[in-house]
Design an enzyme around this catalytic site. Sequence first.
Site, PDB file in Angstrom:
ATOM      1  N   THR A  59       0.834  -1.201   0.000  1.00 38.53           N
ATOM      2  CA  THR A  59       0.000   0.000   0.000  1.00 38.53           C
ATOM      3  C   THR A  59       0.871   1.256   0.000  1.00 38.53           C
ATOM      4  OG1 THR A  59      -1.928   1.033   1.040  1.00 38.53           O
ATOM      5  CG2 THR A  59      -0.346   0.013   2.540  1.00 38.53           C
ATOM      6  N   LYS A  63       3.659   1.355  -3.857  1.00 34.62           N
ATOM      7  CA  LYS A  63       3.143   0.560  -4.977  1.00 34.62           C
ATOM      8  C   LYS A  63       3.982   0.705  -6.249  1.00 34.62           C
ATOM      9  CE  LYS A  63      -1.620   0.625  -3.382  1.00 34.62           C
ATOM     10  NZ  LYS A  63      -3.024   0.882  -3.666  1.00 34.62           N
ATOM     11  N   ASP A  99      -6.169  -3.513  -7.575  1.00 32.15           N
ATOM     12  CA  ASP A  99      -6.962  -2.287  -7.334  1.00 32.15           C
ATOM     13  C   ASP A  99      -7.848  -1.985  -8.543  1.00 32.15           C
ATOM     14  OD1 ASP A  99      -5.972  -1.649  -4.807  1.00 32.15           O
ATOM     15  OD2 ASP A  99      -4.309  -0.482  -5.612  1.00 32.15           O
ATOM     16  N   ALA A 121      -4.181  12.233  -9.890  1.00 31.72           N
ATOM     17  CA  ALA A 121      -3.350  11.576 -10.910  1.00 31.72           C
ATOM     18  C   ALA A 121      -2.246  10.732 -10.259  1.00 31.72           C
ATOM     19  CB  ALA A 121      -2.731  12.637 -11.820  1.00 31.72           C
ATOM     20  N   GLY A 122      -2.548  10.166  -9.085  1.00 37.02           N
ATOM     21  CA  GLY A 122      -1.569   9.318  -8.411  1.00 37.02           C
ATOM     22  C   GLY A 122      -1.699   7.866  -8.850  1.00 37.02           C
TER      23      GLY A 122
HETATM   24  N1  LIG Z   1     -10.570   1.909  -1.601  1.00 42.74           N
HETATM   25  C1  LIG Z   1      -9.488   1.300  -2.013  1.00 42.74           C
HETATM   26  O1  LIG Z   1      -9.475   0.076  -2.209  1.00 42.74           O
HETATM   27  C2  LIG Z   1      -8.255   2.090  -2.289  1.00 42.74           C
HETATM   28  C3  LIG Z   1      -7.229   1.511  -3.043  1.00 42.74           C
HETATM   29  C4  LIG Z   1      -6.081   2.263  -3.287  1.00 42.74           C
HETATM   30  C5  LIG Z   1      -5.963   3.552  -2.757  1.00 42.74           C
HETATM   31  N2  LIG Z   1      -6.972   4.085  -2.020  1.00 42.74           N
HETATM   32  C6  LIG Z   1      -6.865   5.476  -1.506  1.00 42.74           C
HETATM   33  O2  LIG Z   1      -6.629   6.334  -2.600  1.00 42.74           O
HETATM   34  C7  LIG Z   1      -6.056   7.549  -2.149  1.00 42.74           C
HETATM   35  C8  LIG Z   1      -4.982   8.004  -3.107  1.00 42.74           C
HETATM   36  O3  LIG Z   1      -3.932   7.090  -3.123  1.00 42.74           O
HETATM   37  P1  LIG Z   1      -2.737   7.229  -4.193  1.00 42.74           P
HETATM   38  O4  LIG Z   1      -1.810   6.087  -3.911  1.00 42.74           O
HETATM   39  O5  LIG Z   1      -3.289   7.373  -5.554  1.00 42.74           O
HETATM   40  O6  LIG Z   1      -2.076   8.589  -3.718  1.00 42.74           O
HETATM   41  P2  LIG Z   1      -0.965   9.446  -4.477  1.00 42.74           P
HETATM   42  O7  LIG Z   1      -0.239   8.602  -5.460  1.00 42.74           O
HETATM   43  O8  LIG Z   1      -0.205  10.120  -3.385  1.00 42.74           O
HETATM   44  O9  LIG Z   1      -1.800  10.553  -5.320  1.00 42.74           O
HETATM   45  C9  LIG Z   1      -2.584  11.510  -4.694  1.00 42.74           C
HETATM   46  C10 LIG Z   1      -3.219  12.429  -5.757  1.00 42.74           C
HETATM   47  O10 LIG Z   1      -4.128  13.270  -5.069  1.00 42.74           O
HETATM   48  C11 LIG Z   1      -3.839  14.637  -5.361  1.00 42.74           C
HETATM   49  N3  LIG Z   1      -4.137  15.383  -4.135  1.00 42.74           N
HETATM   50  C12 LIG Z   1      -3.701  15.115  -2.874  1.00 42.74           C
HETATM   51  N4  LIG Z   1      -4.244  15.982  -1.998  1.00 42.74           N
HETATM   52  C13 LIG Z   1      -5.039  16.824  -2.734  1.00 42.74           C
HETATM   53  C14 LIG Z   1      -5.863  17.936  -2.396  1.00 42.74           C
HETATM   54  N5  LIG Z   1      -5.974  18.358  -1.133  1.00 42.74           N
HETATM   55  N6  LIG Z   1      -6.536  18.544  -3.398  1.00 42.74           N
HETATM   56  C15 LIG Z   1      -6.435  18.123  -4.677  1.00 42.74           C
HETATM   57  N7  LIG Z   1      -5.653  17.073  -5.056  1.00 42.74           N
HETATM   58  C16 LIG Z   1      -4.970  16.434  -4.090  1.00 42.74           C
HETATM   59  C17 LIG Z   1      -2.377  14.673  -5.761  1.00 42.74           C
HETATM   60  O11 LIG Z   1      -2.195  15.801  -6.598  1.00 42.74           O
HETATM   61  P3  LIG Z   1      -0.725  16.414  -6.942  1.00 42.74           P
HETATM   62  O12 LIG Z   1      -0.196  15.586  -8.083  1.00 42.74           O
HETATM   63  O13 LIG Z   1      -1.022  17.808  -7.322  1.00 42.74           O
HETATM   64  O14 LIG Z   1       0.090  16.275  -5.699  1.00 42.74           O
HETATM   65  C18 LIG Z   1      -2.239  13.339  -6.489  1.00 42.74           C
HETATM   66  O15 LIG Z   1      -2.657  13.448  -7.826  1.00 42.74           O
HETATM   67  C19 LIG Z   1      -5.559   7.266  -0.722  1.00 42.74           C
HETATM   68  O16 LIG Z   1      -6.440   7.910   0.180  1.00 42.74           O
HETATM   69  C20 LIG Z   1      -5.664   5.743  -0.616  1.00 42.74           C
HETATM   70  O17 LIG Z   1      -5.875   5.326   0.707  1.00 42.74           O
HETATM   71  C21 LIG Z   1      -8.114   3.384  -1.779  1.00 42.74           C
END
Ligand SMILES: NC(=O)c1ccc[n+]([C@@H]2O[C@H](COP(=O)([O-])OP(=O)(O)OC[C@H]3O[C@@H](n4cnc5c(N)ncnc54)[C@H](OP(=O)(O)O)[C@@H]3O)[C@@H](O)[C@H]2O)c1
Length: 263
Positions: A59, A63, A99, A121-122
């Site tokens: 996680t 990843k 996922d 876009a993460g």
């Molecule tokens: N339900 C499930 O099964 C599941 C599975 C996987 C992940 N998740 C959840 O998905 C979420 C994202 O995970 P990730 O790994 O994709 O994270 P990540 O790679 O860190 O990407 C986060 C993204 O969110 C944007 N962001 C962060 N804070 C923001 C804000 N306040 N306003 C606008 N944009 C914002 C970032 O933009 P910038 O590029 O501008 O920084 C980036 O594009 C987490 O909360 C995780 O727990 C859930």
Amino acid sequence: MLLFSIFGYPVAHSISPRLHNAVMQGLNLDGCYIRTPIENPNALMQTFKTLQLSGANVTVPHKEVAFTQCDEVRGIAQKIGAINTLVREGSRVIGYNTDAEGFYEAIKSFGTLHNALILGAGGTAKAIAMILKTHGIETTILNRSRQRLAFFEAEGFTCKTPEAFEGGAYTLIINTTSAGLKDEEYPCDATLLKSLFHHAKFAFDVIYNKPTPFLCLAKECNLTCKDGKEMLLYQGVLAFNLFFSNHYDLKTIESLMRPVFEL
Ligand SMILES: NC(=O)c1ccc[n+]([C@@H]2O[C@H](COP(=O)([O-])OP(=O)(O)OC[C@H]3O[C@@H](n4cnc5c(N)ncnc54)[C@H](OP(=O)(O)O)[C@@H]3O)[C@@H](O)[C@H]2O)c1
């Protein structure tokens, strides 16, 4: 006894041990799933081998690094560039991404979708965008900063930053940002979000343990909403099946995992 683990930092909050242990218990398997906090991503594979794990989930924030460290990557993970499941096959470690399929399973109840807008876009956005593309759903990505959009542009998605985005009509709006997780923020401007919801039918937030401002606003706008619970459930079901060489029936695994969310 077979040993499995969740890798990430932090992992104290992870529900994965409860999900997987419930199924192993239900199926009378001699196995145990633990939490292993790993701060240094370079330690991922060594830890997997030292603990003699049969499988693991990965996680935040590892990843993408895990993708580069597997002996082999299979399935849609090859396109996503991120993995959330590691499986030992002899002396080799195989990487998968559940996922993406987990998300698709969770939105099946929405029926036919014409197009979708992903906020963020993460790594999670990459998984969701690639599975939507696989299923022929036209997808646009909106992210607050430009840098992370390069991957999506290379894959042919329409990509926007807020300054260049004028809104539009999208059937499904997905929040993949962490906005609203530990704060009360919207993932984009509230007025823009309201106008997007006005044209949409469905809203999905990958966050699962709280009603985020994004989902609360979507509900106010009478959209059909889902949080990330089912995505988490299905990615777990698919990962469990990979741990056991697809030996078990997905419905059986689901029926043993689902009650954990109701505890
Ligand atoms: N339900 C499930 O099964 C599941 C599975 C996987 C992940 N998740 C959840 O998905 C979420 C994202 O995970 P990730 O790994 O994709 O994270 P990540 O790679 O860190 O990407 C986060 C993204 O969110 C944007 N962001 C962060 N804070 C923001 C804000 N306040 N306003 C606008 N944009 C914002 C970032 O933009 P910038 O590029 O501008 O920084 C980036 O594009 C987490 O909360 C995780 O727990 C859930």
